[in-house]
Design an enzyme around this catalytic site. Structure first.
Site, mmCIF file in Angstrom:
data_model
loop_
_atom_site.group_PDB
_atom_site.id
_atom_site.type_symbol
_atom_site.label_atom_id
_atom_site.label_comp_id
_atom_site.label_asym_id
_atom_site.label_seq_id
_atom_site.Cartn_x
_atom_site.Cartn_y
_atom_site.Cartn_z
ATOM 1 N N PRO A 2 9.635 33.839 50.714
ATOM 2 C CA PRO A 2 8.593 34.562 49.876
ATOM 3 C C PRO A 2 9.127 35.590 49.106
ATOM 4 O O PRO A 2 9.710 36.368 49.788
ATOM 5 C CB PRO A 2 7.445 34.839 50.982
ATOM 6 C CG PRO A 2 8.293 34.665 52.279
ATOM 7 C CD PRO A 2 9.555 34.233 52.101
ATOM 8 N N GLU A 3 8.898 35.628 48.007
ATOM 9 C CA GLU A 3 8.905 37.117 47.244
ATOM 10 C C GLU A 3 7.567 37.357 46.883
ATOM 11 O O GLU A 3 6.501 37.031 47.322
ATOM 12 C CB GLU A 3 9.719 36.441 45.926
ATOM 13 C CG GLU A 3 11.207 35.926 46.107
ATOM 14 C CD GLU A 3 12.056 35.584 44.928
ATOM 15 O OE1 GLU A 3 11.882 36.550 43.789
ATOM 16 O OE2 GLU A 3 12.549 34.642 44.833
ATOM 17 N N HIS A 92 7.892 26.218 65.668
ATOM 18 C CA HIS A 92 8.220 27.645 65.104
ATOM 19 C C HIS A 92 6.973 28.488 65.208
ATOM 20 O O HIS A 92 7.011 29.487 64.317
ATOM 21 C CB HIS A 92 9.174 27.656 63.798
ATOM 22 C CG HIS A 92 10.242 26.931 64.186
ATOM 23 N ND1 HIS A 92 11.448 27.093 64.824
ATOM 24 C CD2 HIS A 92 10.630 25.557 63.559
ATOM 25 C CE1 HIS A 92 12.350 26.348 64.680
ATOM 26 N NE2 HIS A 92 11.935 25.540 64.048
ATOM 27 N N ARG A 111 13.587 30.170 60.683
ATOM 28 C CA ARG A 111 14.779 31.066 60.755
ATOM 29 C C ARG A 111 14.912 32.370 61.497
ATOM 30 O O ARG A 111 15.896 32.829 61.762
ATOM 31 C CB ARG A 111 15.527 31.181 59.427
ATOM 32 C CG ARG A 111 15.632 29.784 58.710
ATOM 33 C CD ARG A 111 16.426 30.126 57.420
ATOM 34 N NE ARG A 111 17.655 30.653 57.452
ATOM 35 C CZ ARG A 111 18.242 30.811 56.161
ATOM 36 N NH1 ARG A 111 17.818 30.460 54.815
ATOM 37 N NH2 ARG A 111 19.446 31.276 56.099
ATOM 38 N N ARG A 154 26.094 52.728 37.600
ATOM 39 C CA ARG A 154 26.109 51.592 38.623
ATOM 40 C C ARG A 154 26.871 50.369 37.742
ATOM 41 O O ARG A 154 26.368 49.638 37.048
ATOM 42 C CB ARG A 154 24.780 51.207 38.913
ATOM 43 C CG ARG A 154 24.019 52.157 39.704
ATOM 44 C CD ARG A 154 24.356 52.299 41.049
ATOM 45 N NE ARG A 154 24.725 51.220 41.881
ATOM 46 C CZ ARG A 154 23.795 50.754 42.595
ATOM 47 N NH1 ARG A 154 22.627 51.198 42.627
ATOM 48 N NH2 ARG A 154 23.958 49.634 43.337
#
Length: 275
Positions: A2-3, A92, A111, A154
């Site tokens: 999920p973002e 899970h 996970r 950067r």
DNA sequence: CGGTGGACCTGCTGGC
DNA sequence: TGCCAGCAGGTCCACC
């Protein structure tokens, strides 16, 4: 998995369905998440009412009536599911909250990269883990000037820069790919090499892509992919322009899209449109 | 300090 | 059919 758009989809769903309900039970079935679940703290939530649902980047915030907040992160594979009380637990389903008399809210994460913690609102805002998170994509603080300043000097690929939560919160691999395509910028460009006009396009693209994805209820790539708490998938996958489309023609110029690896993450782009 | 690479986990897919 | 490498939407940490 999920973002920001997926977490926002979950937040909106929970806000309409279970806001105001009281937590009447907590069962920790497996505490081995990325940050081990503090079972006694979670069990201490029994009796608390959930008064609001918020979000910060990819973190889901469950605000409680005693001023504390339960912070939920879904990692790569986390799900939140609403179901009737007593339905058989999945493999899970690591944490099960009972809400009221007949509803369960389950945290499922194959996970186990996710996390659930409880914080005081103050510590979360100031000194907590969230302190180093950058501005929300839709916040006024995310200006072109801010991005330019943060990117100064950067050399990291601009895609890595975008996915750094300390720069801007909530942009993950899918939407970084999509935003860079939309802005016509090559993902491997050093962050410091973008012009002001390119930052303007990129900022606009990030917001546009995230807004569209939220509107579609997130991205569900496979049958086992993202689901809202009712088990329904999103629809943004049909709008993805580059992610997962290696070899397919660019929708703008027809050139075959390319997959490469940037900072160990799959990266998709159009070599002709993105310079 | 900035940048890179590995680690943390399970499950699924594709190639041999 | 079985085995194994590679891949997956995210962070955090050690090392140069």
């Amino acid at each position: 998995m999920p973002e920001l758009p997926e977490v926002e989809t979950i937040r909106r769903y929970l806000a309409t369905k279970v806001c105001g309900m009281v937590i009447t039970g907590v069962e920790v079935r497996d505490q081995r998440l990325r940050q081990p679940v503090d079972t006694s703290v979670l069990r201490g939530l029994v009796g608390r009412r959930m008064v609001a649902f918020g979000r910060r980047g990819k973190y889901l915030l469950v605000h409680l009536d005693d001023g504390r907040t339960m912070v939920v992160h879904l990692g790569m594979s986390g799900h939140v599911q609403l179901c009737p009380r007593g339905a058989p637990a999945g493999k899970h389903d690591h944490v099960v909250f009972t809400l009221g008399s007949d509803t369960e809210l389950r945290y499922n994460d194959p996970r186990r990269f996710g996390a659930i913690l409880v914080v005081d609102d103050k510590t979360w805002g100031d000194g907590g883990a969230c302190a180093c998170l950058g501005p929300e994509p839709f916040d006024d603080a995310l200006t072109v000037h801010y991005l330019q300043e943060r990117a100064a000097g950067r050399r990291v690929p601009v895609k890595v820069f975008l996915m750094d939560g300390r720069v801007v919160a909530g942009v993950g691999n899918i939407y970084a790919n999509e935003a860079l395509y939309k802005a016509g910028i090559n993902p491997q460009r050093p962050a410091c090499s973008l012009s002001e006009g390119e930052w303007r396009r990129l900022r606009r693209a990030i917001r546009g892509v995230l807004r569209a994805a939220i509107k579609q209820g997130g991205t569900t790539l496979l049958d086992e992919g993202f689901r809202n708490p009712a088990g329904e998938g999103g629809y943004f996958q049909v709008r993805l322009a580059v992610y997962g489309r290696e070899g397919s023609p660019c929708r703008r110029c027809g050139f075959p899209l390319v997959r490469t690896v940037v900072a160990r993450r799959s990266t998709y782009y159009c070599p002709r449109c993105q310079r």
